[in-house]
Scaffold this motif. Sequence first.
Motif, PDB file in Angstrom:
ATOM      1  N   SER A  37       0.835  -1.190   0.000  1.00 43.96           N
ATOM      2  CA  SER A  37       0.000   0.000   0.000  1.00 43.96           C
ATOM      3  C   SER A  37       0.876   1.248   0.000  1.00 43.96           C
ATOM      4  N   LEU A  38       0.287   2.346  -0.410  1.00 52.15           N
ATOM      5  CA  LEU A  38       1.000   3.622  -0.401  1.00 52.15           C
ATOM      6  C   LEU A  38       1.429   3.987   1.017  1.00 52.15           C
ATOM      7  N   CYS A  39       0.582   3.679   1.980  1.00 52.35           N
ATOM      8  CA  CYS A  39       0.906   3.984   3.372  1.00 52.35           C
ATOM      9  C   CYS A  39       2.133   3.196   3.831  1.00 52.35           C
ATOM     10  N   SER A  40       2.203   1.908   3.460  1.00 57.24           N
ATOM     11  CA  SER A  40       3.355   1.083   3.850  1.00 57.24           C
ATOM     12  C   SER A  40       4.646   1.600   3.230  1.00 57.24           C
ATOM     13  N   LYS A  41       4.578   1.982   1.956  1.00 57.23           N
ATOM     14  CA  LYS A  41       5.770   2.506   1.296  1.00 57.23           C
ATOM     15  C   LYS A  41       6.231   3.809   1.940  1.00 57.23           C
ATOM     16  N   LEU A  42       5.291   4.659   2.275  1.00 59.00           N
ATOM     17  CA  LEU A  42       5.649   5.936   2.886  1.00 59.00           C
ATOM     18  C   LEU A  42       6.233   5.735   4.277  1.00 59.00           C
ATOM     19  N   CYS A  43       5.638   4.846   5.058  1.00 59.23           N
ATOM     20  CA  CYS A  43       6.155   4.586   6.404  1.00 59.23           C
ATOM     21  C   CYS A  43       7.545   3.966   6.336  1.00 59.23           C
ATOM     22  N   PHE A  44       7.744   3.042   5.389  1.00 51.51           N
ATOM     23  CA  PHE A  44       9.075   2.458   5.194  1.00 51.51           C
ATOM     24  C   PHE A  44      10.077   3.533   4.807  1.00 51.51           C
ATOM     25  N   ALA A  45       9.688   4.417   3.908  1.00 48.12           N
ATOM     26  CA  ALA A  45      10.591   5.475   3.455  1.00 48.12           C
ATOM     27  C   ALA A  45      10.911   6.450   4.576  1.00 48.12           C
ATOM     28  N   ILE A  46       9.902   6.802   5.374  1.00 45.83           N
ATOM     29  CA  ILE A  46      10.118   7.736   6.483  1.00 45.83           C
ATOM     30  C   ILE A  46      11.091   7.138   7.498  1.00 45.83           C
ATOM     31  N   GLY A  47      11.083   5.824   7.649  1.00 47.64           N
ATOM     32  CA  GLY A  47      11.998   5.184   8.589  1.00 47.64           C
ATOM     33  C   GLY A  47      13.461   5.364   8.229  1.00 47.64           C
ATOM     34  N   GLY A  48      13.755   5.554   6.943  1.00 49.87           N
ATOM     35  CA  GLY A  48      15.137   5.747   6.531  1.00 49.87           C
ATOM     36  C   GLY A  48      15.600   7.181   6.588  1.00 49.87           C
TER      37      GLY A  48
END
Length: 533
Positions: A37-48
């Motif tokens: 999902s877009l939310c999962s990708k964004l949360c993963f990206a924010i973690g980096g």
Amino acid sequence: MAKGQGVSECSSDKLIKHTDTQFGKDTHELHQDNRLSLCSKLCFAIGGAPNQVAGSATAFFLQIYLLDVARINPFQASLVLFIGKAWGAITDPVVGFFISKSKWTRIGRLMPWMVGCTPFVVVSYFYLWYVPPFSTGRFVWYLGFYCLYQTLITCFHVPYSALTMFLSTDQKERDSATAYRMTMEVLGTLIGAAIQGQIVASAHTSKHCPLYNASTNRPGNSSHPSQSEQATSNPALTQDFLSHAKEVYMIAAGVIGALFLLCTVVLFLGVKERDDPYALKSDKPIPFCKGFRLVMKHEPYLKLTAAFLFISVAIQLVQSNFVLFCTYAVDLRDHFQNIVLTILMSAVVSIPLWQWFLQRFGKKTAAYCGISWIIPFTIMLVCIPNLIVAYVVAVSSGLSVAASLLLPWSMLPDVVDDFRLQNPHSKGHEAIFYSFYVFFTKFAAGISLGVSTLCLEFAGYNTGACRQPPLVAYTLKLLIGAAPVAFIAIGLMILLLYPITEEVRLKNMMALEELRQHGLSSGSQVNELINSP
């Protein structure tokens, strides 16, 4: 024919022959399950992002902080930078070893590492920018906290980078998640440089050098100030100014530490880690030493790592010396923070461009076009050092910075997939790939940063002075211009030998899909698939 390419083509051809229509419906369902999902990708990206925020601040400002605020001499600063980077490099495979031994928990195998180390990362980062009240032991203070910070940030970065392989089995989804990640990481680099640069800019502007300004602005005076004039200009760096400089650096460290905590919480709440979908349930994690030997024999991995090792060294040289270059080699002391922001804003905007380019023309072609772009503009900045040229170079260099950040992390999963085809029963080797990739690049960067700072010592760098000898300016021009161009040229020549072309990558993707479908049913079918004529 390259070893990786030959085995990949052979394996894929065997596997593709066994394609059966009964898997059509299952394949569609599996692809649906692997969609992120877009939310999962964004949360993963924010973690980096927090790693890049802190990394950007240290890359651009730690060297000048140690020299002009902490007031340790260039030789000691070079030791701090080299030993700290080298220690960080050594901890990467060590952390990779312990991660490979970690057991699956309710929140995953990698997530506990990232969540657990974050508070300690924040504390060590804050004290890295704190000037202790004593002066004789400052070298030991900064060396200790820099090594501690490198150790703890490794405990965060190695599992985070390996997490890419456990988000989805779909290469397109992983590439998309990587693009989101790199966009956010470049944005994090921009935020880090913006926070650090804007907060601490008052500690490095020419306003604190009134005597130097008066002597250089005097009509008809083009000569360098005498030693007596330099001696009288140095007291302009008063205790009040130093107190102000120490305060603004600590404020910046506190803000960045708070961002680190916030982004880690978002990562934990928004990302679900999956177990290895390619390995059989009966397979055990591969022993670390055996996995290390297999990884070090994998030709695509060695060539990719060697190529980006030289390229990352070039980028590190430019990052670490850029503020010094603007301050002492050219008359851009009051503009460096805005030039740095321009570079990083250009990088953020160009990440989607490179993601489209690599999908259209292939990752290897994108690497050549993107990274070689910086060479003429770097030479231009050294040869024509004025403000307009500096901003033109900043916009153009941002394109290459984005490519150098996106491409290695987009290509490394392809290498891991190629390895999986050659070693279908191995499991738990992802941390080895990622940790040793970071090890080699960090170690090389540590050597280059230590040597570059040592060069300033030999050139006669005067700690805390408003003006440096002409040899220092010449050395900074070499460190910004000639050295990075040479390293980039070597890296691109090695990249020519990288065997995973776009055709090989697509064949590997099809073969892995077959391997996963059959592997989920039984181990005997996998052996039959791999060994069938």
